[in-house]
Design a protein around this motif. Structure first.
Motif, PDB file in Angstrom:
ATOM      1  N   PHE A 173      58.369  49.038  41.535  1.00 25.53           N
ATOM      2  CA  PHE A 173      58.364  47.732  42.450  1.00 25.53           C
ATOM      3  C   PHE A 173      57.160  47.834  43.501  1.00 25.53           C
ATOM      4  O   PHE A 173      56.387  46.991  43.530  1.00 25.53           O
ATOM      5  CB  PHE A 173      59.841  47.779  43.361  1.00 25.53           C
ATOM      6  N   VAL A 226      64.762  47.441  45.786  1.00 23.98           N
ATOM      7  CA  VAL A 226      65.480  47.010  44.564  1.00 23.98           C
ATOM      8  C   VAL A 226      66.567  47.678  44.181  1.00 23.98           C
ATOM      9  O   VAL A 226      67.631  47.173  43.571  1.00 23.98           O
ATOM     10  CB  VAL A 226      64.567  46.562  43.266  1.00 23.98           C
ATOM     11  N   CYS A 234      65.158  39.000  46.415  1.00 29.35           N
ATOM     12  CA  CYS A 234      63.964  40.184  46.825  1.00 29.35           C
ATOM     13  C   CYS A 234      63.502  40.054  48.238  1.00 29.35           C
ATOM     14  O   CYS A 234      63.317  39.088  48.651  1.00 29.35           O
ATOM     15  CB  CYS A 234      62.769  40.008  45.740  1.00 29.35           C
ATOM     16  N   ARG A 240      65.594  36.459  42.496  1.00 27.11           N
ATOM     17  CA  ARG A 240      66.983  37.576  42.285  1.00 27.11           C
ATOM     18  C   ARG A 240      66.575  38.938  41.820  1.00 27.11           C
ATOM     19  O   ARG A 240      65.907  38.770  40.460  1.00 27.11           O
ATOM     20  CB  ARG A 240      67.961  36.503  41.414  1.00 27.11           C
ATOM     21  N   VAL A 241      67.046  39.689  42.318  1.00 27.76           N
ATOM     22  CA  VAL A 241      66.565  41.287  41.677  1.00 27.76           C
ATOM     23  C   VAL A 241      67.780  41.481  40.534  1.00 27.76           C
ATOM     24  O   VAL A 241      68.844  41.131  40.328  1.00 27.76           O
ATOM     25  CB  VAL A 241      67.183  42.350  42.684  1.00 27.76           C
ATOM     26  N   TRP A 257      64.812  45.996  38.966  1.00 24.35           N
ATOM     27  CA  TRP A 257      63.581  45.211  39.098  1.00 24.35           C
ATOM     28  C   TRP A 257      63.506  43.826  39.747  1.00 24.35           C
ATOM     29  O   TRP A 257      64.378  43.033  39.538  1.00 24.35           O
ATOM     30  CB  TRP A 257      62.561  45.465  37.871  1.00 24.35           C
ATOM     31  N   CYS A 258      62.338  43.573  40.041  1.00 21.79           N
ATOM     32  CA  CYS A 258      62.174  41.906  40.522  1.00 21.79           C
ATOM     33  C   CYS A 258      61.145  41.204  39.767  1.00 21.79           C
ATOM     34  O   CYS A 258      60.185  41.601  39.362  1.00 21.79           O
ATOM     35  CB  CYS A 258      61.623  42.014  42.171  1.00 21.79           C
ATOM     36  N   CYS A 261      58.235  39.843  41.196  1.00 24.07           N
ATOM     37  CA  CYS A 261      56.969  40.668  41.945  1.00 24.07           C
ATOM     38  C   CYS A 261      56.466  41.664  40.836  1.00 24.07           C
ATOM     39  O   CYS A 261      55.386  41.896  41.087  1.00 24.07           O
ATOM     40  CB  CYS A 261      57.575  41.473  43.168  1.00 24.07           C
TER      41      CYS A 261
END
Length: 282
Positions: A173, A226, A234, A240-241, A257-258, A261
């Motif tokens: 991340f 995360v 996030c 939404r993660v 994970w995002c 990003c």
């Protein structure tokens, strides 16, 4: 599975309790060590190596343990009640006049000659919290297999010793890349920056069990970006993660994970059941 910072702190507490003192109690509750008695030997030191613990005693012997998912070492005063779990989960007891160290649910417990420690830890890469930390060597090892997904490469203790699943997710991340991005597709400066960040974060967190990867001074209820936050927004972009992994998988095999990003591929759809995980055992 405990990360390298947790193992480092466990080793320090064991060292402070046992080192320089003679063992007055020794009880190793695994079949192959059932007849071993270390009573009367002085503990020389307790040293972490990645996620491994090496307890060295007089006579050139080392008690090697690994916590894996559920193991723990607890230290108690003579009159203190043991709280680490039921008695049938105890695998090791090392006692002095001042303290008793109790190992619960230890999946790995071996006694070997100190001169032979390389047989259990010699395969490890540079230790992120050890005196042998070598950023250039860790980068070389991480990048040796360009086709390997970043997340797998970070978990491989042969590349750098001490990174577990929490840091795997958080480091990807912070680098703004997908854990499934092949290492060879990373921008040239990212592997070194990523491993330098890993070293800094483990070092910052090694003196406490409450791990934090978000900046100092950020909200206490936001210690991680995360990991463990699947389905929540996030902190950086509001997306939404996401969480990848079956509900019944252990935490060390679930990835967070995002998608907003972190650039790069999503995980491949699940295939047929496999007998072994591709990531080598630590």
């Amino acid at each position: 599975m405990p990360e390298g910072d947790t193992v480092w702190l466990t080793a320090r507490r064991l060292h402070e309790a046992l080192a320089g003192r003679v063992l007055t109690r020794s009880d190793l509750r695994v079949p192959r060590l059932a007849t071993v008695d270390l009573t009367g030997r002085a503990v020389l030191d307790v040293t972490p190596r990645g996620k491994h613990l090496l307890t060295r005693v007089d006579g050139g012997l080392t008690l090697h343990s690994h916590l894996r998912m559920d193991g723990s070492w607890q230290v108690y005063a003579p009159d203190e009640r043991w709280r680490g779990g039921p008695a049938h989960q105890i695998r090791a007891i090392l006692g002095t006049e001042a303290h008793t160290a109790v190992g619960y649910r230890l999946p790995v417990l071996d006694l070997l000659r100190t001169a032979d420690e390389a047989t259990v830890v010699g395969h490890l890469g540079p230790d992120l919290l050890g005196p042998d930390w070598d950023l250039d060597e860790a980068v070389r090892r991480l990048c040796a297999d360009p086709a390997r997904p970043l997340g797998e490469a970070l978990l491989d203790q042969r590349n750098a010793a001490g990174i577990g699943n929490v840091y795997k997710c958080e480091l990807a991340f912070l680098a703004r890349v997908s854990p499934w991005l092949p290492v060879g597709d990373l921008p040239q400066d990212v592997p070194a920056r990523l491993l330098a960040t890993a070293h800094r974060l483990l070092d910052v967190n090694k003196d406490r069990f409450e791990r934090r990867t978000t900046p100092p001074g950020s909200r206490p209820d936001r210690p991680l970006y995360v990991y463990g936050r699947g389905g929540r927004p996030c902190y950086r972009c509001g997306a939404r993660v996401r969480r990848h992994g079956a509900q019944d998988l252990p935490d060390d095999r679930i990835t967070y994970w995002c998608p907003g990003c972190q650039a790069g591929p999503d995980p491949a759809p699940p295939g047929p059941p496999r007998g072994r995980d591709p990531v080598p055992a630590p």
